[in-house]
Scaffold this active site. Structure first.
Site, PDB file in Angstrom:
ATOM      1  CB  THR A  90      -0.967   0.061   1.157  1.00 12.72           C
ATOM      2  OG1 THR A  90      -0.166   0.241   2.541  1.00 12.72           O
ATOM      3  CG2 THR A  90      -1.762  -1.001   1.204  1.00 12.72           C
ATOM      4  CG  ASN A 106       0.577   5.810   1.224  1.00 12.07           C
ATOM      5  OD1 ASN A 106       1.192   6.637   1.777  1.00 12.07           O
ATOM      6  ND2 ASN A 106       1.327   5.368   0.037  1.00 12.07           N
ATOM      7  CG  MET A 107      -5.421   5.680  -2.875  1.00 17.74           C
ATOM      8  SD  MET A 107      -7.070   6.499  -2.578  1.00 17.74           S
ATOM      9  CE  MET A 107      -6.452   7.543  -1.076  1.00 17.74           C
ATOM     10  CG  HIS A 108      -2.765   2.776   3.517  1.00 13.73           C
ATOM     11  ND1 HIS A 108      -1.563   2.242   3.371  1.00 13.73           N
ATOM     12  CD2 HIS A 108      -2.840   4.112   4.040  1.00 13.73           C
ATOM     13  CE1 HIS A 108      -0.561   3.128   4.047  1.00 13.73           C
ATOM     14  NE2 HIS A 108      -1.401   4.296   4.165  1.00 13.73           N
ATOM     15  CG  ASP A 109      -8.442   1.450   4.340  1.00 15.21           C
ATOM     16  OD1 ASP A 109      -8.677   2.301   5.149  1.00 15.21           O
ATOM     17  OD2 ASP A 109      -7.548   0.693   4.714  1.00 15.21           O
TER      18      ASP A 109
END
Ligand code: RIB
Ligand code: CA
Length: 377
Positions: free
Chosen positions: A237, A282-285
């Site tokens: 991620t 950050n586009m973690h999910d």
């Protein structure tokens, strides 16, 4: 287009072309804002039944909007947990996203307001005090259901044995409570896709990623539960950071979902600049939920993962073995434990994402957020 600096214009057009190409590969023309994913092959299969447990949170909000525009998923419920910000914010934020996406058919339940045994540590520095970068969307008109998140999880899993995927994109407290309330559900859950952990250093302490840092005990219960786990951690991620180019595409998208996502992104970028941070969120999910929508965007390796819960400075660390024997820390002299390696032979308990195609991920994310088709499960 005016918001995108000239030098990025070429990239912008290149990205639009990539998105278009992605759509054609998917079997439908993915024009920005005109995506109708219901025509692609994947969505013609039976949608996966999912429960999404979340602590919105900027990237959670993106993930919720994305899944509510993804016909591959049949969202049985959304459950809110304390994490990025307190439950008093994460629950109304989840309700707001459901209203923005015009998906008030989805039940939303409130869950744990604090971890199982620890004090709540939040991340307002990364999500804004209200969890949405400081964007003041109207208060939600819809109400949460009366059931607690853990009870709703247990009921829906028992009503759909062997069919439900859990998507865990916040601290795992609610699932920990559900497993404590009804341990037998572990055998009835189809699988869990979770954003959490890291095999390459943490983002709160050098050891622990935020979701596992907040509630190590809940994370440990999940990894010991026998539920098939797909772990999407910081290893991948960290490689999907939202940029001005992406925000420009969302603003060009024209729909209420892309406009809301763009507003949140613009505000969080402002907060980051004030903090001296030149990066983006950050586009973690959203990357974690992509593992259920288009798993080919990621590559996975089998690991045995255990969660450190007793470390004063490492609690929440996800420790991964790729093969046996499973060596633990050297025992203290005061104990009668043998100093040899654990007799446990290697047993993989998680598929861990170790590689990502960032371009394909952002094509998926942007095409779903700019889709104007309201999808009902
Ligand atoms: O470490 C990143 C994770 O913690 C994401 O889920 C983010 O939303 C926060 O919950
Ligand atoms: Ca989250």
């Amino acid at each position: 287009m005016s918001k995108i600096p000239k030098r990025n214009r070429r990239d912008f057009l290149g990205f639009c072309g990539g998105t278009l190409l992605a759509g054609m590969l998917e079997g439908s023309t993915l024009m920005l804002g005109e995506n109708d994913p219901s025509k692609n092959r994947e969505s013609r299969r039976t949608p996966k039944k999912v429960i999404i447990d979340t602590d919105p949170g900027v990237d959670d909000a993106f993930a919720l909007l994305m899944v509510m525009r993804s016909p591959e998923l049949n969202i049985l419920a959304i459950t809110a947990v304390a994490g990025n910000v307190p439950l008093s914010c994460t629950l109304p934020n989840a309700l707001r996203m459901v209203e923005i996406a015009e998906r008030t058919d989805i039940p939303v339940a409130g869950g744990a307001s604090e971890p199982l045994i620890r004090k709540l540590v939040t991340a307002a520095y990364a999500h804004g005090e209200n969890g949405l970068g400081g964007v003041n969307f109207p208060a939600p008109k819809i109400r949460p259901v009366k059931e607690h998140a853990a009870e709703l999880m247990c009921r829906l899993i028992r009503e759909n044995p062997g069919e439900v995927y859990l998507i865990g994109i916040g601290p795992l407290t609610n699932l920990g409570l559900a497993l404590r309330q009804d341990p037998d559900i572990a055998k009835m859950i189809r699988g869990i896709v979770l954003m959490g952990g890291s095999l390459s250093s943490g983002n709160v302490t050098p050891a622990a990623e935020f979701n596992f840092y907040v509630d190590p005990e809940a994370a440990s219960m999940v990894f010991d539960s026998g539920i098939p786990i797909t772990m999407v951690g910081l290893d991948v991620t960290r490689k999907v950071e939202l940029t001005e180019l992406h925000i420009g595409l969302l603003e060009a998208g024209g729909g209420r979902v892309s406009a809301a996502a763009a507003r949140i992104a613009r505000k969080i970028m402002e907060l980051y600049r004030k903090q001296g941070n030149s990066g983006g969120p950050n586009m973690h999910d959203p990357l974690a939920v992509s593992a259920l929508i288009h798993p080919e965007i990621l590559t996975f390796e089998n690991y045995h993962i255990e969660i450190e819960t007793s470390g004063d400075i490492t609690a929440g660390e996800s420790v991964g073995w790729k093969h046996g024997p499973l060596w633990y820390s050297a025992p203290l002299q005061a104990t009668n434990v043998d100093g040899q390696a654990s007799s446990q032979s290697f047993r993989s308990n998680a598929k861990v994402a170790t590689g990502v195609n960032s371009q394909k991920f952002f094509e998926l994310l942007i095409s779903r957020l700019t889709a104007n088709t309201v999808i009902h499960s």
